[in-house]
Design a protein around this motif. Structure first.
Motif, PDB file in Angstrom:
ATOM      1  N   LYS A 286     -16.806  30.225  11.276  1.00 17.05           N
ATOM      2  CA  LYS A 286     -16.035  28.809  12.009  1.00 17.05           C
ATOM      3  C   LYS A 286     -16.693  26.999  11.535  1.00 17.05           C
ATOM      4  CE  LYS A 286     -12.726  29.708  15.490  1.00 17.05           C
ATOM      5  NZ  LYS A 286     -13.066  31.226  15.181  1.00 17.05           N
ATOM      6  N   ILE A 287     -17.376  27.089  10.300  1.00 12.18           N
ATOM      7  CA  ILE A 287     -18.560  26.117   9.718  1.00 12.18           C
ATOM      8  C   ILE A 287     -18.344  24.903  10.211  1.00 12.18           C
ATOM      9  CG2 ILE A 287     -19.821  25.340   8.000  1.00 12.18           C
ATOM     10  CD1 ILE A 287     -19.815  28.093   6.843  1.00 12.18           C
ATOM     11  N   ARG A 288     -18.169  23.980  10.779  1.00 12.05           N
ATOM     12  CA  ARG A 288     -18.512  22.470  10.347  1.00 12.05           C
ATOM     13  C   ARG A 288     -18.617  21.980   9.394  1.00 12.05           C
ATOM     14  NH1 ARG A 288     -19.518  19.341  15.540  1.00 12.05           N
ATOM     15  NH2 ARG A 288     -18.775  17.988  14.465  1.00 12.05           N
ATOM     16  N   CYS A 289     -17.499  21.355   8.545  1.00 10.10           N
ATOM     17  CA  CYS A 289     -17.988  20.320   7.631  1.00 10.10           C
ATOM     18  C   CYS A 289     -17.732  18.363   8.008  1.00 10.10           C
ATOM     19  CB  CYS A 289     -17.649  20.896   6.024  1.00 10.10           C
ATOM     20  SG  CYS A 289     -18.001  22.796   6.282  1.00 10.10           S
ATOM     21  N   ILE A 290     -18.594  17.888   7.348  1.00  4.14           N
ATOM     22  CA  ILE A 290     -18.405  16.712   7.801  1.00  4.14           C
ATOM     23  C   ILE A 290     -18.603  15.841   7.421  1.00  4.14           C
ATOM     24  CG2 ILE A 290     -19.128  14.791   9.255  1.00  4.14           C
ATOM     25  CD1 ILE A 290     -19.978  16.772  11.626  1.00  4.14           C
ATOM     26  N   ALA A 291     -17.060  14.531   6.616  1.00  4.15           N
ATOM     27  CA  ALA A 291     -17.473  14.411   5.535  1.00  4.15           C
ATOM     28  C   ALA A 291     -17.855  12.401   5.783  1.00  4.15           C
ATOM     29  CB  ALA A 291     -16.556  13.605   4.672  1.00  4.15           C
ATOM     30  N   SER A 292     -18.759  11.805   5.512  1.00  2.00           N
ATOM     31  CA  SER A 292     -19.812  11.086   6.491  1.00  2.00           C
ATOM     32  C   SER A 292     -19.533   9.574   4.899  1.00  2.00           C
ATOM     33  CB  SER A 292     -20.782  10.932   6.161  1.00  2.00           C
ATOM     34  OG  SER A 292     -21.334  11.980   6.556  1.00  2.00           O
ATOM     35  N   GLU A 293     -19.087   8.336   5.815  1.00  2.29           N
ATOM     36  CA  GLU A 293     -18.384   7.398   4.957  1.00  2.29           C
ATOM     37  C   GLU A 293     -18.454   6.023   5.545  1.00  2.29           C
ATOM     38  OE1 GLU A 293     -14.115   7.497   4.821  1.00  2.29           O
ATOM     39  OE2 GLU A 293     -13.499   7.393   7.161  1.00  2.29           O
ATOM     40  N   PRO A 294     -18.745   4.755   4.944  1.00  2.16           N
ATOM     41  CA  PRO A 294     -18.997   3.768   5.046  1.00  2.16           C
ATOM     42  C   PRO A 294     -18.172   2.897   6.323  1.00  2.16           C
ATOM     43  CG  PRO A 294     -18.907   3.921   3.437  1.00  2.16           C
ATOM     44  CD  PRO A 294     -17.903   4.906   3.773  1.00  2.16           C
ATOM     45  N   ALA A 295     -18.668   2.517   6.736  1.00  2.00           N
ATOM     46  CA  ALA A 295     -17.626   1.353   8.112  1.00  2.00           C
ATOM     47  C   ALA A 295     -16.602   1.058   7.389  1.00  2.00           C
ATOM     48  CB  ALA A 295     -17.974   1.695   9.813  1.00  2.00           C
ATOM     49  N   SER A 296     -16.851   0.215   6.381  1.00  4.69           N
ATOM     50  CA  SER A 296     -16.178  -0.596   5.893  1.00  4.69           C
ATOM     51  C   SER A 296     -15.345  -0.148   4.609  1.00  4.69           C
ATOM     52  CB  SER A 296     -17.589  -1.993   4.732  1.00  4.69           C
ATOM     53  OG  SER A 296     -19.048  -0.718   4.378  1.00  4.69           O
ATOM     54  N   CYS A 297     -15.500   0.961   4.800  1.00  5.03           N
ATOM     55  CA  CYS A 297     -13.936   1.403   3.927  1.00  5.03           C
ATOM     56  C   CYS A 297     -14.155   3.113   4.349  1.00  5.03           C
ATOM     57  CB  CYS A 297     -15.238   2.242   2.151  1.00  5.03           C
ATOM     58  SG  CYS A 297     -14.264   1.786   0.768  1.00  5.03           S
ATOM     59  N   PRO A 298     -13.490   3.443   5.131  1.00  2.24           N
ATOM     60  CA  PRO A 298     -13.630   4.100   5.455  1.00  2.24           C
ATOM     61  C   PRO A 298     -11.703   4.406   5.803  1.00  2.24           C
ATOM     62  CG  PRO A 298     -12.401   2.330   7.367  1.00  2.24           C
ATOM     63  CD  PRO A 298     -12.886   1.451   5.722  1.00  2.24           C
ATOM     64  N   LYS A 299     -11.814   5.695   4.703  1.00  2.00           N
ATOM     65  CA  LYS A 299     -10.244   5.569   4.036  1.00  2.00           C
ATOM     66  C   LYS A 299     -10.096   7.093   4.684  1.00  2.00           C
ATOM     67  CE  LYS A 299     -13.457   6.969   0.140  1.00  2.00           C
ATOM     68  NZ  LYS A 299     -14.107   6.415  -0.104  1.00  2.00           N
ATOM     69  N   LEU A 300     -11.016   7.577   5.185  1.00  2.00           N
ATOM     70  CA  LEU A 300     -11.052   9.227   5.775  1.00  2.00           C
ATOM     71  C   LEU A 300     -10.445   8.562   7.001  1.00  2.00           C
ATOM     72  CD1 LEU A 300     -13.551  10.856   4.042  1.00  2.00           C
ATOM     73  CD2 LEU A 300     -11.223  11.351   3.509  1.00  2.00           C
ATOM     74  N   THR A 301     -11.013   7.931   7.705  1.00  2.00           N
ATOM     75  CA  THR A 301     -11.119   7.704   9.621  1.00  2.00           C
ATOM     76  C   THR A 301     -10.248   6.940   9.257  1.00  2.00           C
ATOM     77  OG1 THR A 301     -12.767   6.106   9.639  1.00  2.00           O
ATOM     78  CG2 THR A 301     -13.641   8.702   9.950  1.00  2.00           C
ATOM     79  N   ARG A 302     -10.440   5.944   8.905  1.00  2.00           N
ATOM     80  CA  ARG A 302      -9.039   4.780   8.971  1.00  2.00           C
ATOM     81  C   ARG A 302      -7.947   4.433   8.172  1.00  2.00           C
ATOM     82  NH1 ARG A 302     -12.684  -0.409  11.057  1.00  2.00           N
ATOM     83  NH2 ARG A 302     -10.388  -0.946  12.250  1.00  2.00           N
ATOM     84  N   GLY A 303      -7.656   5.264   6.938  1.00  6.14           N
ATOM     85  CA  GLY A 303      -6.866   4.983   6.367  1.00  6.14           C
ATOM     86  C   GLY A 303      -5.626   5.929   7.012  1.00  6.14           C
ATOM     87  N   VAL A 304      -4.569   5.961   5.396  1.00  6.22           N
ATOM     88  CA  VAL A 304      -3.553   7.093   5.908  1.00  6.22           C
ATOM     89  C   VAL A 304      -3.190   7.643   4.633  1.00  6.22           C
ATOM     90  CG1 VAL A 304      -2.193   5.078   7.497  1.00  6.22           C
ATOM     91  CG2 VAL A 304      -2.104   5.000   4.167  1.00  6.22           C
TER      92      VAL A 304
END
Ligand SMILES: *Cc1c(COP(=O)(O)O)cnc(C)c1O
Length: 455
Positions: A286-304
């Motif tokens: 159950k390894i957690r893998c986290i992708a870190s992106e810029p808040a000014s280009c947040p496709k993973l956290t706020r995109g569709v």
């Protein structure tokens, strides 16, 4: 204290790339033709890429052999070191154990040569004489110039004009390896001439540079195009990073609970995490893998999640991805890289299936993290890598607050020696925190007319 630096021998460079498509529970949806919106087959890519790379793009074979010649060239800088960040742990006062894989030891200074070399190799095997590409800040252009020089091929790079003028050292690096570098838009192509007719002082953009490179490649059968991230075959080549890291973690007598990597199009993230995600698929880890992106280009956290073009002009096939819309342009003030509007197809599907996670950071936080890291560990990170380090610091602090020890591994995907202007701007207080509003994102997404995907 155990070793700080965990190294491997040359004969421990992986012999195969790991293809995660073989293990994914849900395979990505097919690419669509940009005009007809019907699924396209691999042959549609033949004008731009050599056949072996197209085969890899669609392959579901779990292991793909690395040609001996490519492995030989990898030996110039691989295997890369894995470090235990004892000093960073101490500075943070965390019970977490922190490790990092360092890809900045490549001659171009990042992970990108891991794919530039096989791409140049397969082109050469097919008799291609010249490769053209685009570059923004110059990382990909320098990696491809380096690789083409090793394989005795011509390389031409359309470099976005603002970077060409503002980051001359990356250009000189490409010239040193024998590549031709053009300030895009140029008068050599239809696409460039059109832009210059409208605005003779155009600063250029990645979208324009891509159009120029593709136009040149499509006109000449001895010339092909190359891309440094996003596509499946690029992610595949990067898996040498994670496979080495698996061996190195074994040598350290440890195994990661959390893996973190910065995210532009997904290639360095994939490179480190996919060979570990294999343990989740095969052994129920159950390894957690986290992708870190810029808040000014947040496709993973706020995109569709929907179909979108890979470029900003709308020439590429439509790909099912997390996106902010192909017209999205991050604020000019954003200095940390990772400006791409979308995400690779495989990584997008993994995120949709909740098999990986994503997190966004503001740029001041990422430079705070990068400087803290440089002071603790000595290596000056590429600003992109600062995003991953910001996530590492959050997770390490969480361990401290909760009094638990986790093993954290992250990808230090490049050094920042050519990015000192961005550091200087940060020290001078010129970088600001910009909050991207939902309205900004909605405005960009509202322009999309590409097919949606039932959620
Ligand atoms: C290109 C680049 C990135 C972003 O691209 P990915 O394909 O997401 O890895 C990140 N860091 C560095 C140093 C780069 O050169």
């Amino acid at each position: 204290m155990a070793n700080k630096k965990i190294t491997l021998q040359e004969n421990e460079i992986p012999t195969h790339w790991y293809n995660i498509l073989a293990d994914m529970p849900n395979k990505p949806l097919p690419p669509l033709h940009p005009g007809t919106k019907e699924p396209i087959g691999p042959e549609a890519l033949a004008p731009l890429f050599p056949m072996e790379l197209i085969k890899q793009e669609v392959s579901t074979e779990k292991w793909i052999a690395i040609p001996d010649e490519v492995r030989e060239l990898y030996k110039i800088w691989r295997p890369t070191p894995l470090y235990r960040a004892y000093n960073l742990e101490k500075v943070l006062g965390t019970p977490a154990k922190i490790y990092y894989k360092y890809e900045g030891v490549s001659p171009a200074g990042s992970h990108k040569p891991n794919t530039a070399i096989p791409q140049a190799y397969y082109n050469k095997m097919q008799g291609v004489k010249r490769i053209v590409t685009e570059t923004g800040a110059g990382q990909w252009g320098s990696a491809l110039s380096f690789a083409c020089n090793l394989l005795d091929m011509k390389c031409e790079v359309f470099m976005v004009k603002v970077s060409y003028d503002g980051k001359p050292y990356r250009k000189m690096m490409m010239n040193t390896w024998g590549a031709k570098v053009y300030s895009s838009p140029t008068t050599q192509t239809e696409a460039g001439r059109k832009i210059l007719a409208e605005d003779p002082n155009s600063p250029g953009s990645l979208g324009i540079a891509i159009s120029e490179a593709i136009e040149i490649a499509a006109q000449d059968e001895n010339t092909k195009y190359a891309l440094g991230s996003v596509l499946n075959h690029v992610l595949l080549h990067q898996t040498v990073v994670g496979q080495e890291a698996v061996l190195q973690m074994e040598k350290a007598g440890d195994f990661p609970d959390i893996i973190i990597a910065p995210f532009g199009g997904g290639s360095n993230f994939a490179g480190l995490t996919f060979p570990f995600l294999r343990f989740n698929f095969e052994k129920g880890k159950k390894i957690r893998c986290i992708a870190s992106e810029p808040a000014s280009c947040p496709k993973l956290t706020r995109g569709v999640f929907r179909y979108d073009f890979g470029d900003s002009v709308g020439m590429t096939p439509l790909l099912p991805m997390f996106t902010l819309g192909h017209n999205f342009v991050p604020q000019a003030i954003h200095a940390g890289g990772l400006r791409y509007h979308g995400a690779g197809v495989i990584v997008s599907q993994l995120l949709k299936d909740k098999l990986i996670e994503a997190r966004a950071h503001h740029q001041l936080e990422t430079f705070d993290a990068a400087v803290l890291f440089a002071k603790a560990e000595g290596i000056i990170p590429a600003p992109e890598a600062g995003h991953g380090i910001a996530t590492v610091i959050q997770e390490a602090k969480r361990c401290k607050e909760e009094g638990i020890s986790k093993t954290i591994l992250f990808n230090l995907c490049g050094h920042g020696h050519f990015d000192m202007q961005a550091y200087d701007d940060y020290f001078a207080g010129k970088l600001t925190r910009h909050d991207l509003s939902d309205a900004d994102i909605q405005a960009s997404l509202a322009k999309l007319t590409t097919p949606t995907i039932p959620q």
